[in-house]
Motif scaffolding. Structure first.
Motif, PDB file in Angstrom:
ATOM      1  N   LYS A 142      -3.985  -4.810   0.499  1.00 51.86           N
ATOM      2  CA  LYS A 142      -4.724  -5.527   1.569  1.00 51.86           C
ATOM      3  C   LYS A 142      -5.670  -6.732   0.955  1.00 51.86           C
ATOM      4  O   LYS A 142      -4.883  -7.538   0.385  1.00 51.86           O
ATOM      5  CB  LYS A 142      -5.384  -4.835   2.667  1.00 51.86           C
TER       6      LYS A 142
ATOM      7  N   ILE B  88      -7.697  -0.064   2.821  1.00 52.77           N
ATOM      8  CA  ILE B  88      -8.385  -0.899   3.771  1.00 52.77           C
ATOM      9  C   ILE B  88      -9.872  -1.044   3.416  1.00 52.77           C
ATOM     10  O   ILE B  88     -10.151  -2.194   3.364  1.00 52.77           O
ATOM     11  CB  ILE B  88      -8.648   0.104   5.291  1.00 52.77           C
TER      12      ILE B  88
ATOM     13  N   GLY C 270       0.858  -1.045   0.200  1.00 53.13           N
ATOM     14  CA  GLY C 270       0.032   0.059   0.088  1.00 53.13           C
ATOM     15  C   GLY C 270       0.958   1.143   0.245  1.00 53.13           C
ATOM     16  O   GLY C 270       0.560   2.126  -0.694  1.00 53.13           O
ATOM     17  N   THR C 271       1.844   1.151   0.772  1.00 54.46           N
ATOM     18  CA  THR C 271       2.803   2.417   0.707  1.00 54.46           C
ATOM     19  C   THR C 271       3.277   2.815  -0.705  1.00 54.46           C
ATOM     20  O   THR C 271       3.255   3.712  -1.021  1.00 54.46           O
ATOM     21  CB  THR C 271       4.012   2.011   1.772  1.00 54.46           C
TER      22      THR C 271
ATOM     23  N   ASP D 123      -7.834   6.778  -0.655  1.00 55.18           N
ATOM     24  CA  ASP D 123      -6.678   5.532  -0.398  1.00 55.18           C
ATOM     25  C   ASP D 123      -7.852   4.602   0.192  1.00 55.18           C
ATOM     26  O   ASP D 123      -8.247   4.509   1.349  1.00 55.18           O
ATOM     27  CB  ASP D 123      -5.667   5.986   0.693  1.00 55.18           C
TER      28      ASP D 123
ATOM     29  N   ASN E  44      -7.230   4.670  10.406  1.00 60.07           N
ATOM     30  CA  ASN E  44      -6.103   4.361  11.088  1.00 60.07           C
ATOM     31  C   ASN E  44      -6.015   5.448  12.003  1.00 60.07           C
ATOM     32  O   ASN E  44      -4.834   5.602  12.543  1.00 60.07           O
ATOM     33  CB  ASN E  44      -5.146   4.783  10.021  1.00 60.07           C
TER      34      ASN E  44
ATOM     35  N   TYR F 165      -3.940   7.479   7.601  1.00 59.60           N
ATOM     36  CA  TYR F 165      -2.322   6.884   7.200  1.00 59.60           C
ATOM     37  C   TYR F 165      -2.372   6.323   5.740  1.00 59.60           C
ATOM     38  O   TYR F 165      -3.350   5.693   5.380  1.00 59.60           O
ATOM     39  CB  TYR F 165      -2.151   5.660   8.313  1.00 59.60           C
ATOM     40  N   HIS F 166      -1.280   6.538   4.935  1.00 59.24           N
ATOM     41  CA  HIS F 166      -1.259   6.046   3.712  1.00 59.24           C
ATOM     42  C   HIS F 166       0.092   5.248   3.525  1.00 59.24           C
ATOM     43  O   HIS F 166       0.803   5.328   2.546  1.00 59.24           O
ATOM     44  CB  HIS F 166      -1.494   7.384   2.630  1.00 59.24           C
TER      45      HIS F 166
HETATM   46  N1  PLP Z   1      -3.045   3.200   3.213  1.00 55.06           N
HETATM   47  C1  PLP Z   1      -3.833   2.532   4.342  1.00 55.06           C
HETATM   48  C2  PLP Z   1      -5.506   3.349   4.450  1.00 55.06           C
HETATM   49  C3  PLP Z   1      -3.505   1.741   5.057  1.00 55.06           C
HETATM   50  O1  PLP Z   1      -4.313   1.549   6.535  1.00 55.06           O
HETATM   51  C4  PLP Z   1      -2.023   1.125   4.980  1.00 55.06           C
HETATM   52  C5  PLP Z   1      -1.690   0.067   5.848  1.00 55.06           C
HETATM   53  O2  PLP Z   1      -2.215  -0.379   6.845  1.00 55.06           O
HETATM   54  C6  PLP Z   1      -1.241   1.851   3.818  1.00 55.06           C
HETATM   55  C7  PLP Z   1      -1.924   2.625   3.155  1.00 55.06           C
HETATM   56  C8  PLP Z   1       0.035   1.181   3.724  1.00 55.06           C
HETATM   57  O3  PLP Z   1      -0.031  -0.280   3.069  1.00 55.06           O
HETATM   58  P1  PLP Z   1       1.248  -1.284   3.436  1.00 55.06           P
HETATM   59  O4  PLP Z   1       1.279  -1.482   4.909  1.00 55.06           O
HETATM   60  O5  PLP Z   1       0.886  -2.403   2.600  1.00 55.06           O
HETATM   61  O6  PLP Z   1       2.336  -0.506   2.976  1.00 55.06           O
END
Ligand code: PLP
Length: 440
Positions: free
Chosen positions: A279, A254, A129-130, A251, A223, A156-157
């Motif tokens: 996810k 989730i 996700g990051t 985003d 988050n 959180y992203h």
């Molecule tokens: N975006 C959201 C809304 C998240 O909840 C998360 C992680 O929990 C991410 C991005 C980042 O994803 P990752 O942990 O796979 O890098």
């Protein structure tokens, strides 16, 4: 339901093997973990090392069983080791784990995603996700030729530099509003608005006219604990961003395939320009994706000039897990079942709290929920911050010792899966009643 969940609810589990592993891990891994919230810093005690999972349940390194409401932070909407996912991954892996070349499963998964989310006209698979959020931002900046972004306090992203400012999840849990290593430039380009407060967005866009590439949001905040969008909030963001020539980025890492088959964009009827996924579309394997309007995604290399690449992107094992998961979710009645299970858990927790005189506000959006230890209501960041984190910590520890594994932070979502049912809810609510009765 096997006999495992009927283990005594009050006997604190002995976890010597987890303790031994953690002692070794702290010498080898920073804080003994590979992701901060896992370390139990916000709830006290020592992390539990998991050995295996099956359906709604996990077993630790000492053989203790737990009902798992954390479900790997969301990907496991079918529960642990779902037979369909295991079979698909096993078959794929036997034919090679990665080619670094196109494979048919990428096309198949992309088609499944677009069928469910028509606004994702084209997409690129990545491995987290990051990575997806970081790459989508690059597209937004390239498309608008603007540098700044607006994000929301407590959202959180992932951990890419510019999105870590005032971030939720582990950063919020551990009280880290910014982090060393993020450049001043990245921080300066990130403007922070308040979730569910349209005026705060309007103010930032007005003050930075022609400079904001994208407004980035978790359409249901997950988050800082679960907070649903207020009526008109997402629609208002759509109107404001369009008026300012700013892109709207959802985003849905989730919420994608979680709050409904078409994610939050379908549930709330608001179409973003760009969507970030992760996810569930990877069924528990490392996956992310970003996508959206064709004209925007056509800017990504090799069809356009915006560079982004990945050795393991679209690898067959992860694609197979995603395909099997999305196919299972497309069966009739799945989201209704998730809704029913999650609603029963919500009601059970509220009843237990009320009976014990414990102030508790349970926020729920589909199969995502967070019980906040506050009278509430929790409609934004400030409301979430009013929750009693000490009390959550005591509750968490009592539940853990009763065989119920919760996300180890007040500011996270609980994830309900199709594998959870009446038995898990009953055991969880019984454990909660006992925890509340003992002051937790
Ligand atoms: N975006 C959201 C809304 C998240 O909840 C998360 C992680 O929990 C991410 C991005 C980042 O994803 P990752 O942990 O796979 O890098």
């Amino acid at each position: 339901m096997t006999a495992d969940t009927t283990r005594p609810l009050s006997a604190p589990a002995a976890r010597p093997e987890s303790a031994r592993l953690f002692a070794r891990a702290t010498d080898l891994l920073p804080g003994g973990v590979d992701s901060p919230v896992r370390a139990f810093g916000a709830v006290g005690g020592q992390p539990v090392f998991f050995e295996r999972g099956d359906g709604p349940r996990v077993w630790d390194a000492d053989g203790n069983a737990y009902i798992d409401w954390m479900c790997s932070w969301g990907p496991l909407i079918l529960g642990h080791a779902d037979a369909r996912v295991v079979a698909a991954v096993t078959e794929a892996v036997a034919r090679g784990t990665s080619f670094g070349a196109p494979n048919r499963r990428e096309v198949e998964l992309a088609a499944l995603v677009r069928d469910a989310m028509p606004a994702v006209e084209m997409m690129r698979f990545v491995s987290s996700g990051t990575e997806a959020a970081m790459s989508a931002l690059r597209v937004a900046r390239a498309a608008t030729d603007r540098d700044k972004i607006v994000k929301f306090r407590g959202c959180y992203h992932g951990h890419t530099d510019s999105l870590l400012v005032d971030a939720g999840s582990g950063a919020l849990t551990l009280g880290i509003p910014g982090t060393p290593g993020v450049t001043r430039g990245a921080a300066a380009d990130t403007l922070v608005a308040e979730y569910n407060d349209l005026a705060s967005v309007e103010k930032l866009l007005d003050a930075n006219r022609g400079a904001v590439a994208a407004v980035v949001i978790e359409p249901v905040a997950g988050n800082m604990g679960v907070i649903a969008p207020a009526a008109g909030f997402l629609e208002g963001l759509r109107t404001l961003t369009t008026a300012h020539g700013t892109l709207l980025m959802f985003d849905e890492v989730i919420t994608g395939f979680r709050v409904g088959p078409g994610g939050a964009q379908e549930r709330y009827g608001v179409t973003p320009d760009l969507t970030v996924l992760g996810k569930i579309i990877g069924g528990g394997m490392p996956v992310g994706a970003y996508g959206g309007r064709r004209d925007l995604m056509a800017m990504v290399a090799p069809s356009g000039p915006v560079y982004q690449a990945g050795t393991l992107s679209g690898n067959p094992a992860a694609m197979a897990a995603g395909i099997a998961t999305l196919r299972a979710l497309a069966e009739p009645g799945v989201y209704e079942q998730l809704e029913t299970t999650a609603a029963a858990l919500e009601i059970g927790l509220l009843d237990a709290a009320r009976a014990a005189g414990v102030p508790l506000a349970v926020n729920r959006a589909g199969s995502l929920l967070t019980p906040f230890f506050t009278a509430g209501p929790v409609t934004g960041y400030a409301g979430a911050m009013a929750a009693d984190t000490e009390r959550f910590g005591a509750f968490f520890r009592a539940m853990l010792d009763a065989g119920v594994y919760l996300p180890p932070s007040q500011f996270e979502a609980w994830f309900v899966s199709t594998a959870h049912g009446d038995a898990e809810i009953e055991a969880t609510v019984t454990a909660a009643r006992r925890a509340f009765a003992t002051g937790a």
